[in-house]
Design a protein around this motif. Structure first.
Motif, mmCIF file in Angstrom:
data_model
loop_
_atom_site.group_PDB
_atom_site.id
_atom_site.type_symbol
_atom_site.label_atom_id
_atom_site.label_comp_id
_atom_site.label_asym_id
_atom_site.label_seq_id
_atom_site.Cartn_x
_atom_site.Cartn_y
_atom_site.Cartn_z
ATOM 1 N N UNK A 168 133.475 78.069 -30.499
ATOM 2 C CA UNK A 168 134.273 78.805 -29.363
ATOM 3 C C UNK A 168 134.094 78.021 -28.181
ATOM 4 N N UNK A 169 135.177 77.786 -27.453
ATOM 5 C CA UNK A 169 135.365 77.101 -26.262
ATOM 6 C C UNK A 169 135.862 77.892 -24.992
ATOM 7 N N UNK A 175 141.468 68.153 -10.332
ATOM 8 C CA UNK A 175 140.714 68.925 -11.086
ATOM 9 C C UNK A 175 139.736 68.551 -12.146
ATOM 10 N N UNK A 176 138.617 68.975 -12.493
ATOM 11 C CA UNK A 176 137.881 68.593 -13.624
ATOM 12 C C UNK A 176 137.519 69.808 -14.313
ATOM 13 N N UNK A 177 137.768 69.528 -15.630
ATOM 14 C CA UNK A 177 137.612 70.653 -16.573
ATOM 15 C C UNK A 177 136.269 70.690 -17.104
ATOM 16 N N UNK A 178 135.707 71.613 -17.078
ATOM 17 C CA UNK A 178 134.279 71.670 -17.622
ATOM 18 C C UNK A 178 134.416 72.506 -19.011
ATOM 19 N N UNK A 179 133.989 71.954 -20.071
ATOM 20 C CA UNK A 179 134.220 72.587 -21.229
ATOM 21 C C UNK A 179 132.917 73.201 -21.741
ATOM 22 N N UNK A 180 132.750 74.538 -21.952
ATOM 23 C CA UNK A 180 131.802 75.274 -22.519
ATOM 24 C C UNK A 180 131.766 75.169 -24.045
ATOM 25 N N UNK A 181 130.926 75.150 -24.799
ATOM 26 C CA UNK A 181 131.105 75.014 -26.248
ATOM 27 C C UNK A 181 129.947 75.906 -26.950
ATOM 28 N N UNK A 182 130.255 76.729 -27.766
ATOM 29 C CA UNK A 182 129.175 77.440 -28.671
ATOM 30 C C UNK A 182 129.502 77.160 -30.200
ATOM 31 N N UNK A 183 128.563 76.546 -30.802
ATOM 32 C CA UNK A 183 128.809 75.925 -32.048
ATOM 33 C C UNK A 183 128.284 77.032 -33.142
ATOM 34 N N UNK A 184 128.827 77.005 -34.488
ATOM 35 C CA UNK A 184 128.179 77.672 -35.509
ATOM 36 C C UNK A 184 128.428 76.539 -36.479
ATOM 37 N N UNK A 185 127.414 76.357 -37.417
ATOM 38 C CA UNK A 185 125.653 76.819 -37.077
ATOM 39 C C UNK A 185 125.351 76.245 -35.766
#
Length: 143
Positions: A54-55, A66-76
């Motif tokens: 999920x991003x 502008x700067x894009x800060x990409x937060x990412x949560x992985x499974x597994x």
């Protein structure tokens, strides 16, 4: 071959909602988009069997664009990295500038962890390292 241009800075987190809350409230970043990616092509690209993620793309504005800060949560979910130490080869951090680091520090919520109080280095730049809930480091420096 075309010249590379900056696209985003990625930060891996364990809980996307918690991270979005932290980055939007602490750094006043705006959420541009949220999405999920999975499938074989993604898993192959990130070299994690069965990976999905999920991003959230957050936008940090400034005079230079502008700067894009990409937060990412992985499974597994993988194993957490060791405690943040900037002198380790491979260590990374996100750098954000503000008009006044001292004021930014005074306005931080009391539960936000930092490595130290703001310090002015011999180069004349005032810096402060903030630690996000997953131990990722964010350097704040005077604009």
């Amino acid at each position: 071959m075309s010249d590379p241009t900056p696209h985003h800075v990625g930060v891996t987190v364990s809980d996307l909602d918690r991270a979005v809350d932290f980055y939007t409230s602490t750094f006043d970043l705006d959420v541009a988009t949220e999405f999920a990616v999975g499938g074989e092509a993604f898993a192959d690209a990130v070299a994690v069997d069965g990976a999905a993620a999920e991003f959230a793309h957050l936008v940090a504005g400034g005079e230079d664009g502008e700067t894009v800060v990409e937060l990412v949560a992985y499974e597994p979910e993988g194993e957490p990295t060791a405690d943040p130490e900037l002198n380790r080869p491979g260590a990374i951090h996100l750098g954000l500038s503000v008009d006044d680091v001292e004021e930014f520090y005074r306005d931080l919520d009391g539960d936000v962890e930092t490595l130290s109080e703001p310090r002015t280095t011999e180069s004349g730049t005032t810096i402060l390292f903030v630690v996000d809930p997953d131990g990722n480091l964010i350097e704040m420096l005077d604009a």
